[in-house]
Structures are given as C-alpha cells and as structure tokens.
Motif scaffolding. Structure first.
Motif, PDB file in Angstrom:
ATOM      1  N   ARG A 130       0.855  -1.033  -0.171  1.00 27.91           N
ATOM      2  CA  ARG A 130       0.054   0.000   0.075  1.00 27.91           C
ATOM      3  C   ARG A 130       0.834   1.153   0.020  1.00 27.91           C
ATOM      4  N   VAL A 131       0.439   2.214  -0.826  1.00 27.31           N
ATOM      5  CA  VAL A 131       1.410   3.421  -0.864  1.00 27.31           C
ATOM      6  C   VAL A 131       0.426   4.648  -0.609  1.00 27.31           C
ATOM      7  N   PHE A 132       0.886   5.804  -0.156  1.00 21.88           N
ATOM      8  CA  PHE A 132       0.267   6.664   0.208  1.00 21.88           C
ATOM      9  C   PHE A 132       1.197   7.855  -0.145  1.00 21.88           C
ATOM     10  N   MET A 133       0.593   8.915  -0.966  1.00 16.89           N
ATOM     11  CA  MET A 133       1.520  10.157  -1.534  1.00 16.89           C
ATOM     12  C   MET A 133       1.041  11.488  -0.929  1.00 16.89           C
ATOM     13  N   LYS A 134       1.648  12.176  -0.849  1.00 13.51           N
ATOM     14  CA  LYS A 134       1.116  13.710  -0.232  1.00 13.51           C
ATOM     15  C   LYS A 134       1.836  14.913  -1.260  1.00 13.51           C
ATOM     16  N   PRO A 135       1.356  16.047  -1.755  1.00 16.16           N
ATOM     17  CA  PRO A 135       2.194  16.975  -2.275  1.00 16.16           C
ATOM     18  C   PRO A 135       2.880  17.727  -1.163  1.00 16.16           C
ATOM     19  N   ALA A 136       3.889  18.306  -1.691  1.00 18.41           N
ATOM     20  CA  ALA A 136       4.953  18.900  -0.510  1.00 18.41           C
ATOM     21  C   ALA A 136       5.261  20.156  -1.305  1.00 18.41           C
ATOM     22  N   SER A 137       5.517  21.094  -0.435  1.00 23.63           N
ATOM     23  CA  SER A 137       6.213  22.630  -0.690  1.00 23.63           C
ATOM     24  C   SER A 137       7.607  22.236  -1.488  1.00 23.63           C
ATOM     25  N   ASP A 187       9.367  17.141  -5.457  1.00 19.66           N
ATOM     26  CA  ASP A 187       8.959  17.387  -3.976  1.00 19.66           C
ATOM     27  C   ASP A 187       7.762  16.518  -3.473  1.00 19.66           C
ATOM     28  N   VAL A 188       7.757  15.656  -2.824  1.00 16.89           N
ATOM     29  CA  VAL A 188       6.707  14.724  -2.373  1.00 16.89           C
ATOM     30  C   VAL A 188       7.158  13.997  -1.279  1.00 16.89           C
ATOM     31  N   LEU A 189       6.011  13.966  -0.237  1.00 17.71           N
ATOM     32  CA  LEU A 189       5.887  13.157   0.857  1.00 17.71           C
ATOM     33  C   LEU A 189       5.301  11.872   0.573  1.00 17.71           C
ATOM     34  N   ALA A 190       5.825  10.498   0.795  1.00 14.17           N
ATOM     35  CA  ALA A 190       5.312   9.314   0.352  1.00 14.17           C
ATOM     36  C   ALA A 190       5.712   8.451   1.460  1.00 14.17           C
ATOM     37  N   LYS A 191       4.829   7.307   1.426  1.00 15.73           N
ATOM     38  CA  LYS A 191       4.837   6.412   2.475  1.00 15.73           C
ATOM     39  C   LYS A 191       4.537   5.272   1.873  1.00 15.73           C
ATOM     40  N   SER A 192       5.155   3.808   2.177  1.00 17.47           N
ATOM     41  CA  SER A 192       4.567   2.639   1.735  1.00 17.47           C
ATOM     42  C   SER A 192       4.375   1.827   3.096  1.00 17.47           C
ATOM     43  N   LYS A 193       3.296   1.237   3.023  1.00 16.54           N
ATOM     44  CA  LYS A 193       2.797   0.470   4.123  1.00 16.54           C
ATOM     45  C   LYS A 193       2.486  -0.999   3.607  1.00 16.54           C
ATOM     46  N   GLY A 194       2.687  -1.846   4.638  1.00 24.18           N
ATOM     47  CA  GLY A 194       2.357  -3.203   4.302  1.00 24.18           C
ATOM     48  C   GLY A 194       3.750  -3.797   3.563  1.00 24.18           C
ATOM     49  N   SER A 195       3.519  -4.663   2.496  1.00 26.24           N
ATOM     50  CA  SER A 195       4.740  -5.282   1.817  1.00 26.24           C
ATOM     51  C   SER A 195       5.662  -4.368   1.449  1.00 26.24           C
TER      52      SER A 195
END
Length: 173
Positions: free
Chosen positions: A99-106, A128-136
């Motif tokens: 699972r991935v989550f991405m969020k815009p960044a300044s 410029d991005v804030l990203a997180k991988s969850k799970g596998s």
C-alpha cells in the motif's frame, strides 16, 4: 483502478528516457540435473517530465536481464500529471500486499520516499513529495502500486473537463 489508462499511453518515438534499476534478484530453478540460476530485474524508465513506465526482465546474465527490463518498460509508458514539481493532490493505492500513500509537498522538500517508490517518483519527474509505503516492501508490488497511484492523479484541467465547468469554478466551488 477506475481511471481509463488507455488514454494516457505514450509512444517512445522521440523521448529521451532515463532508466533506473529498482531491484535485481538471482532466481533458481531446480531440475533433476541440478540448479539453474538466472536473474530477474525490475527497471523503471521515465523522461523526468511526467512520463514513466516499468518493466521486468529475466535472463541468464545480469546485463541482459536489465536490458530486457528496459525494453519491457518502454512498452508500458504512461503520462502522469505533475504540478510545479509535485503531485496535484493526496493519493493512495494498493497492489497485492503493498500500500502506498503520497502527499504533495512544498518546494525544497525533496522526494521523501523509500527505495522502489523513490525510483518511480524520480523517473516521473516529481521533485517534492511526501510518500509512505505500508504493508509489503516487495519491490514488484511497490512499483505497481506507485504507478497505480500516479495514474489515478488528476490535474485541475482534467477535473474541470470532467465536470464541464470553467477552471476557476473548480477552485472557487
């Protein structure tokens, strides 16, 4: 995936693509004659201006596995909206156990993402991005989940076109 990806397919005609090796693994096939070793490579290609693709190559040697991966990636190029070096809005996606989550960044934040996600985001041209991988953390599924999340992105022009309203109306309600 709800987005129609056939619209976003891109031809490799006159693009200057850069390739990034995400992962390479030695795989083994056991037969009655013994073990046969080969290599599997995941490669991401992109022009760092909104176009990205990924591919998988398998061969008996590392270099040929990588080149096969690059050829496969060039066949699967897609266009992704980028807004001032970041993504247009928050987005999450899932592929398999990843699972991935991405969020815009300044501006000036940089690409805050893990290995496989970082390769995809840098290849597409996001700075410029804030990203997180969850799970596998399986690189195959992480790359596919990241591309799926990027394909679900819509810029303001696409939203205005779908709603059939003026661009200013999208932002002002």
């Amino acid at each position: 995936m709800s987005t129609n990806t056939s619209i976003r397919k891109v031809k490799t005609a006159d693009l200057e693509l850069k390739d990034r090796l995400v992962s390479i693994q030695r795989v083994t096939k056991v037969t009655k004659g013994g073990r046969t070793f080969s290599f599997s490579a995941i490669v991401v290609v992109g022009d760092e201006n909104g176009i990205v693709g990924f591919g998988l190559g398998k061969a008996g040697e590392v270099t040929s596995a990588i080149s096969k991966g690059i050829e496969d990636a060039k066949k699967n190029l897609v266009k992704v909206p980028i807004f001032k070096g970041t993504i247009p809005h928050e987005q999450s996606a899932k592929y398999g156990g990843a699972r991935v989550f991405m969020k815009p960044a300044s501006h000036g934040t940089g690409v805050v993402a893990g290995g496989a996600m970082r390769a995809v985001l840098e290849s597409v041209g996001v700075t410029d991005v804030l990203a997180k991988s969850k799970g596998s953390s399986n690189p195959h599924n992480l790359v596919k989940a990241t591309v799926a999340a990027l394909l679900e992105m819509r810029d303001a022009y696409a939203v205005a076109a779908v709603r059939g309203v003026d661009l200013n109306k999208v932002f002002n309600g």
